[in-house]
Motif scaffolding. Structure first.
Motif, PDB file in Angstrom:
ATOM      1  N   MET A   1       0.758  -1.134   0.016  1.00  0.00           N
ATOM      2  CA  MET A   1       0.132  -0.112  -0.096  1.00  0.00           C
ATOM      3  C   MET A   1       0.741   1.321   0.007  1.00  0.00           C
ATOM      4  N   SER A   2       1.939   1.219   0.743  1.00  0.00           N
ATOM      5  CA  SER A   2       2.882   2.449   0.914  1.00  0.00           C
ATOM      6  C   SER A   2       2.404   3.691   1.042  1.00  0.00           C
ATOM      7  N   LEU A   3       1.799   3.936   2.177  1.00  0.00           N
ATOM      8  CA  LEU A   3       1.385   5.357   2.319  1.00  0.00           C
ATOM      9  C   LEU A   3       2.323   6.266   2.819  1.00  0.00           C
ATOM     10  N   LYS A   4       2.260   7.361   2.085  1.00  0.00           N
ATOM     11  CA  LYS A   4       3.150   8.476   2.695  1.00  0.00           C
ATOM     12  C   LYS A   4       2.359   9.384   3.661  1.00  0.00           C
ATOM     13  N   LYS A   5       1.112   9.534   3.769  1.00  0.00           N
ATOM     14  CA  LYS A   5       0.257   9.934   4.509  1.00  0.00           C
ATOM     15  C   LYS A   5      -1.322   9.338   4.297  1.00  0.00           C
ATOM     16  N   GLY A   6      -2.080   9.452   5.320  1.00  0.00           N
ATOM     17  CA  GLY A   6      -3.204   8.794   5.150  1.00  0.00           C
ATOM     18  C   GLY A   6      -4.045   9.236   6.392  1.00  0.00           C
ATOM     19  N   LEU A   7      -5.289   8.241   6.547  1.00  0.00           N
ATOM     20  CA  LEU A   7      -5.979   8.647   7.739  1.00  0.00           C
ATOM     21  C   LEU A   7      -6.084   7.761   8.733  1.00  0.00           C
ATOM     22  N   ARG A   8      -5.839   8.397  10.086  1.00  0.00           N
ATOM     23  CA  ARG A   8      -5.963   7.468  11.231  1.00  0.00           C
ATOM     24  C   ARG A   8      -7.224   6.840  11.473  1.00  0.00           C
ATOM     25  N   ILE A   9      -7.451   5.880  12.371  1.00  0.00           N
ATOM     26  CA  ILE A   9      -8.481   5.009  12.250  1.00  0.00           C
ATOM     27  C   ILE A   9      -9.772   5.933  13.213  1.00  0.00           C
ATOM     28  N   GLY A  10      -9.127   6.784  13.887  1.00  0.00           N
ATOM     29  CA  GLY A  10     -10.167   7.571  14.315  1.00  0.00           C
ATOM     30  C   GLY A  10     -10.949   8.609  13.302  1.00  0.00           C
ATOM     31  N   ARG A  11     -10.294   8.973  12.418  1.00  0.00           N
ATOM     32  CA  ARG A  11     -10.646   9.852  11.364  1.00  0.00           C
ATOM     33  C   ARG A  11     -11.399   9.136  10.601  1.00  0.00           C
ATOM     34  N   ILE A  12     -11.357   7.933  10.330  1.00  0.00           N
ATOM     35  CA  ILE A  12     -11.878   6.950   9.487  1.00  0.00           C
ATOM     36  C   ILE A  12     -13.357   6.759  10.056  1.00  0.00           C
TER      37      ILE A  12
ATOM     38  N   ALA B   1     -16.218  -9.425   0.592  1.00  0.00           N
ATOM     39  CA  ALA B   1     -14.940  -9.310   0.494  1.00  0.00           C
ATOM     40  C   ALA B   1     -14.485  -9.967  -0.983  1.00  0.00           C
ATOM     41  N   GLN B   2     -15.428 -11.064  -1.421  1.00  0.00           N
ATOM     42  CA  GLN B   2     -15.186 -11.438  -2.679  1.00  0.00           C
ATOM     43  C   GLN B   2     -15.256 -10.225  -3.879  1.00  0.00           C
ATOM     44  N   ALA B   3     -16.258  -9.294  -3.353  1.00  0.00           N
ATOM     45  CA  ALA B   3     -16.616  -8.231  -4.535  1.00  0.00           C
ATOM     46  C   ALA B   3     -15.306  -7.500  -4.517  1.00  0.00           C
ATOM     47  N   LEU B   4     -14.785  -6.833  -2.960  1.00  0.00           N
ATOM     48  CA  LEU B   4     -13.859  -5.995  -2.855  1.00  0.00           C
ATOM     49  C   LEU B   4     -12.491  -6.350  -3.343  1.00  0.00           C
ATOM     50  N   ALA B   5     -12.256  -7.707  -3.575  1.00  0.00           N
ATOM     51  CA  ALA B   5     -11.044  -8.202  -4.205  1.00  0.00           C
ATOM     52  C   ALA B   5     -10.908  -8.059  -5.385  1.00  0.00           C
ATOM     53  N   ARG B   6     -11.972  -7.653  -6.104  1.00  0.00           N
ATOM     54  CA  ARG B   6     -11.981  -7.562  -7.288  1.00  0.00           C
ATOM     55  C   ARG B   6     -11.471  -6.147  -7.875  1.00  0.00           C
ATOM     56  N   LEU B   7     -11.498  -5.169  -6.664  1.00  0.00           N
ATOM     57  CA  LEU B   7     -11.134  -3.777  -6.989  1.00  0.00           C
ATOM     58  C   LEU B   7      -9.302  -3.863  -6.676  1.00  0.00           C
TER      59      LEU B   7
ATOM     60  N   ILE C   1     -12.463   4.868   3.238  1.00  0.00           N
ATOM     61  CA  ILE C   1     -13.912   5.491   3.486  1.00  0.00           C
ATOM     62  C   ILE C   1     -15.042   4.780   2.345  1.00  0.00           C
ATOM     63  N   ARG C   2     -14.725   4.911   1.242  1.00  0.00           N
ATOM     64  CA  ARG C   2     -15.703   4.221   0.206  1.00  0.00           C
ATOM     65  C   ARG C   2     -16.022   2.851   0.461  1.00  0.00           C
ATOM     66  N   LYS C   3     -14.790   2.147   0.412  1.00  0.00           N
ATOM     67  CA  LYS C   3     -14.737   0.530   0.889  1.00  0.00           C
ATOM     68  C   LYS C   3     -15.647   0.390   1.904  1.00  0.00           C
ATOM     69  N   LEU C   4     -15.535   0.949   3.217  1.00  0.00           N
ATOM     70  CA  LEU C   4     -16.184   0.888   4.311  1.00  0.00           C
ATOM     71  C   LEU C   4     -17.703   1.034   4.098  1.00  0.00           C
ATOM     72  N   SER C   5     -17.966   2.213   3.398  1.00  0.00           N
ATOM     73  CA  SER C   5     -19.180   2.636   3.463  1.00  0.00           C
ATOM     74  C   SER C   5     -20.038   1.620   2.280  1.00  0.00           C
ATOM     75  N   PHE C   6     -19.223   0.843   1.644  1.00  0.00           N
ATOM     76  CA  PHE C   6     -19.811  -0.122   0.534  1.00  0.00           C
ATOM     77  C   PHE C   6     -20.019  -1.346   1.404  1.00  0.00           C
ATOM     78  N   VAL C   7     -19.197  -1.776   2.397  1.00  0.00           N
ATOM     79  CA  VAL C   7     -19.437  -2.839   3.196  1.00  0.00           C
ATOM     80  C   VAL C   7     -20.701  -2.526   3.956  1.00  0.00           C
ATOM     81  N   MET C   8     -21.085  -1.460   4.585  1.00  0.00           N
ATOM     82  CA  MET C   8     -22.083  -1.028   5.438  1.00  0.00           C
ATOM     83  C   MET C   8     -23.555  -1.007   4.392  1.00  0.00           C
TER      84      MET C   8
ATOM     85  N   ALA D   1      -6.350   3.748  -5.907  1.00  0.00           N
ATOM     86  CA  ALA D   1      -7.452   4.026  -5.275  1.00  0.00           C
ATOM     87  C   ALA D   1      -8.879   3.595  -6.448  1.00  0.00           C
ATOM     88  N   PRO D   2      -9.856   2.877  -6.111  1.00  0.00           N
ATOM     89  CA  PRO D   2     -10.725   2.474  -7.118  1.00  0.00           C
ATOM     90  C   PRO D   2     -11.431   3.789  -7.925  1.00  0.00           C
ATOM     91  N   THR D   3     -11.375   3.620  -9.084  1.00  0.00           N
ATOM     92  CA  THR D   3     -12.054   4.865 -10.055  1.00  0.00           C
ATOM     93  C   THR D   3     -13.680   4.454 -10.030  1.00  0.00           C
TER      94      THR D   3
END
Length: 152
Positions: free
Chosen positions: A1-12, A69-75, A49-56, A80-82
C-alpha cells in the motif's frame, strides 16, 4: 500500500460512522488494509472510506461478509478505485439485487393466499394442487419459489 500519509483510524470512524472496533473487525476480515505510521498507529487510505461505506450498504442489503470480501477483492489494490471500478462492482451486485427483488415481489403477491390455504405448497387450495402435486417438483413452498401449477 505504501502510504506517505493517510487517515488514522479515528478519522475513518468519524467519516464512516463506524466504531473503531468495527473498523478493526473489517480489517481482520480483509475488507480494508492499513499500515502503521512511525508512531505505530493504523493509517488507512482515503479510498477506504468508500470501501467501508460499501461494506455497510452491502450488509444492509443482506450480503454476507464473504460475498462483500469477494467483491472488494476485484478492486485494484495498487491504486484507489475509480468510478468505473465502482460501477463494475455495483453492476455485479445489481443482478443479484434484481433477483432478490423479484423473489420478494413474488412472495408478497402469493404469501397471503398460500398461508390462508394452510399449506405452502398449494397455489390457492387443494383443487389446484390435488394430491399435493407440487411436492413432486421438490421440497418447500414450490409455487412461492417460482414453479407453476401446470408444471406439477
Amino acid at each position: 500500500m505504501s502510504l506517505k500519509k493517510g487517515l488514522r483510524i479515528g478519522r475513518i470512524a468519524e467519516r464512516t460512522g463506524l466504531s473503531i472496533s468495527a473498523i478493526r473487525f473489517y480489517e481482520e476480515q480483509g475488507l480494508v488494509q492499513s499500515e502503521r505510521n512511525a508512531t505505530g498507529q493504523r493509517v488507512f487510505q482515503h479510498s477506504d472510506i468508500r470501501k467501508l461505506s460499501f461494506v455497510m450498504i452491502a450488509q444492509n442489503l443482506g450480503f454476507s461478509l464473504r460475498e462483500i470480501a469477494q467483491a472488494l477483492a476485484r478492486l485494484p489494490d495498487n491504486r484507489a478505485p475509480t468510478l468505473k471500478d465502482w460501477e463494475k462492482l455495483a453492476g455485479q451486485f445489481e443482478t443479484v439485487l434484481d433477483q432478490r427483488i423479484n423473489a420478494l415481489q413474488t412472495l408478497r403477491e402469493k404469501l397471503t393466499g398460500c398461508i390462508g390455504c394452510g399449506c405452502l405448497s398449494l397455489d390457492r387450495c387443494a383443487l389446484y394442487n390435488a394430491d399435493d402435486r407440487a411436492a413432486r417438483l421438490g421440497t418447500g413452498p414450490r409455487y412461492l419459489l417460482g414453479d407453476q401449477p401446470n408444471q406439477a
